[in-house]
Design an enzyme around this catalytic site. Structure first.
Site, short mmCIF file in Angstrom:
data_model
loop_
_atom_site.label_atom_id
_atom_site.label_comp_id
_atom_site.label_asym_id
_atom_site.label_seq_id
_atom_site.Cartn_x
_atom_site.Cartn_y
_atom_site.Cartn_z
CE LYS A 90 -3.89 2.19 0.23
NZ LYS A 90 -3.44 2.92 -0.98
CD GLN A 111 3.37 4.72 2.25
OE1 GLN A 111 3.95 5.53 1.56
NE2 GLN A 111 2.28 5.02 2.93
CE LYS A 114 4.15 7.53 5.54
NZ LYS A 114 3.85 8.44 4.39
CE LYS A 126 4.85 7.37 -2.27
NZ LYS A 126 4.12 7.89 -1.10
N GLY A 165 -2.61 8.32 -4.27
CA GLY A 165 -1.93 9.52 -4.74
C GLY A 165 -0.69 9.88 -3.94
CG ASP A 166 3.53 10.94 -2.84
OD1 ASP A 166 3.41 10.71 -1.64
OD2 ASP A 166 4.50 11.57 -3.30
CB THR A 210 -2.02 13.64 4.25
OG1 THR A 210 -2.41 12.49 3.51
CG2 THR A 210 -0.55 13.54 4.61
CG ASN A 241 -3.98 16.25 -0.64
OD1 ASN A 241 -3.50 15.63 0.30
ND2 ASN A 241 -5.28 16.26 -0.88
CB SER A 377 -5.52 4.88 1.84
OG SER A 377 -5.31 5.97 0.97
#
Ligand code: NDP
Ligand code: 2IT
Length: 445
Positions: A90, A111, A114, A126, A165-166, A210, A241, A377
């Site tokens: 993810k 990630q 996290k 990622k 997204g990123d 976020t 964002n 998410s």
């Protein structure tokens, strides 16, 4: 760094030459883990660290597309499926000209920890591309996304790998990606991507999550000293964002956010940033931040320079990696900064982190402070799996509980390992132990 870990680190760095950001992320985690290996020699025997630093799978592919002039363009696509001990891979997709394998690997590595901290059943991954969406028409972005998904679709799925997204990937791009996935597979598989639109499987609060989460986490740090966002002078870097929603939440909590930036410069608005105007300029018109100073009386624009020069009691770096160096940190410390919460991934350089910690500034590392996005998410995946959709209030309450939980876990772990108040150590150890336990239980894979 612990000598046993330094030897492993050196091998990992030698095996991944030229990937500076990946080396930086590895080194930061390893510097925290010495005390864990004293207590848990089984992690060393099981070669957990060596395995954790080697992605389970790395996919690199050509992305051909045609621009509005009919010219063929070629970009490079990436997906690094790093670790699936806790759940399907993810993590987001980043579209930015700076994207390369080392950057995707640093982001995928961060990630893993996290996602473990969120307490949700998600592994780490990622991806992205060196495609530059800036100045591209909707049609060009759509054709790029369709070509990107034409390769990516065979690697992802709700039980396999779930992108989101990123930088450079928001609701528009997720829409084009989802449409192409559905067309190729003939499956309405909502759980294959997150960050979707509300009418087609998205979750309320995901766009805000976020930035909101970063502020909630930072507020929890402030509370440990009897403080809060109320009355703080806040500076946020970026104006995408994460930044916009951090600004909105900080002001809801009673702060005045006086400055934010893009890669060209920054704006200062001592009256407090007008969030609806900022959203109109950045999200609707997709214009440059400079435009804000044209339309907002009293605001000024500084071309180039450092947004941190605006001075803050709370600093929230929400743009990109290595954007805040030791010099900027020293200036923030001299100006009396109380807390720093990383909304971006690894925005503070190692000497900046050291400067904050040496001065007793509350410092929330990205893998803890910005985990609200991926956590929400995972809430979107839950809603997709149960074919349900939750209210804004319910979802935001879940997000708040998760962020407070991450804060408390980091604080308790730092305390348990003899470094009270060190959220870097707390986040790295709490995330690592969870993944390491699962990896040992699942055998040598
Ligand atoms: P956006 O694309 O929405 O916004 C990115 C912002 O950062 C823009 O203001 C952009 O300015 C600026 N920026 C990007 N690259 C650079 C650069 N090299 N130098 C200076 N400024 C730069 O991205 P997000 O807000 O989604 O992401 C921001 C950060 O937060 C990233 O580190 C991302 O990994 C992280 N993050 C994002 C999550 C999410 O849910 N979206 C979740 C957790 C972390 P310009 O327009 O000029 O390029
Ligand atoms: O860095 C990140 O955590 C994200 N870009 C969000 C990833 C996700 O899957 O929501």
């Amino acid at each position: 760094m612990d000598a046993r870990l330094a030897a492993i680190r050196d091998t990992v760095l030698a095996r991944n030459p030229g990937e500076g950001e990946f080396h930086q992320a590895i080194t930061e985690v390893f510097e925290s883990l010495g005390p864990v290996h004293d207590r848990h020699p089984e992690f060393l025997h099981g070669a957990v660290l060596e395995r954790l630093c080697e992605p389970e799978r790395q996919i690199i592919f050509r992305v051909p597309w045609t621009d509005d002039q009919g010219q063929v363009q070629i970009n490079r696509g990436f997906r690094v499926e790093f670790n699936s001990a806790l759940g399907p891979y993810k993590g987001g997709l980043r579209f930015h000209p700076s994207v390369n394998l080392g950057i995707v690997k640093f982001l995928g590595y961060e990630q893993i920890f996290k996602n473990a901290l969120t307490g949700m059943p998600i592994g780490g991954g990622k991806g992205g591309s060196d495609f530059d969406p800036r100045g591209r028409s909707d049609g060009e972005v759509m054709r790029f996304c369709q070509s990107f998904m034409t390769e990516l679709y065979r690697h992802i799925g709700e039980y396999t790998d779930v992108p989101a997204g990123d930088i450079g990937v928001g609701g528009r791009e997720i829409g084009y990606l989802f449409g192409q996935y559905k067309r190729i597979t003939n499956r309405y598989e909502s759980g294959v991507l997150t960050g979707k639109g509300i009418s087609w499987g998205g979750s309320l609060v995901r766009p805000e999550a976020t930035g909101f989460g970063t502020v909630i986490f930072t507020n929890e740090m402030l509370k440990t000293r009897g403080l809060s966002f109320d009355g703080q002078r806040v500076v946020v870097s970026g104006s995408g964002n994460v930044a916009i929603n951090a600004i909105a939440k900080a002001q809801t909590f009673g702060a005045t956010v006086v400055a934010c930036s893009d890669s060209s410069g920054y704006i200062v608005d001592e009256a407090g940033i007008d969030v609806p105007l900022l959203k109109e300029i950045k999200e609707v018109e997709r214009a440059r931040l400079k435009e804000y100073s044209v339309r907002r009386p009293g605001a000024r624009y500084v071309e180039g320079g450092s947004v941190w020069d605006a001075g803050a009691t709370v600093a929230l770096p929400c743009a990109t990696q290595n954007e805040l160096d030791g010099g900027a940190a020293a200036a923030l410390v001299r100006g009396g900064v109380l807390a720093v919460g990383e909304g971006a991934n690894m925005p503070c350089m190692p000497d900046a982190v050291a400067a904050f910690q040496a001065d007793g500034v509350l410092f929330g590392p990205g893998k803890a402070a910005n985990a609200g996005g991926v956590a929400t998410s995972a809430l979107e995946m839950q809603q997709n799996a149960s074919r349900d959709s939750w209210s804004f209030e319910h979802t935001e309450n879940r997000l708040t509980d998760i962020m407070v939980g991450i804060h408390d876990a980091c604080a308790a772990t730092a305390e348990e390992y003899g470094s009270p108040g060190d959220y870097v150590l707390g986040a790295n150890i709490a995330g690592f132990v969870k993944v390491a336990d699962a990896m040992l239980a699942q055998g040598l894979i």
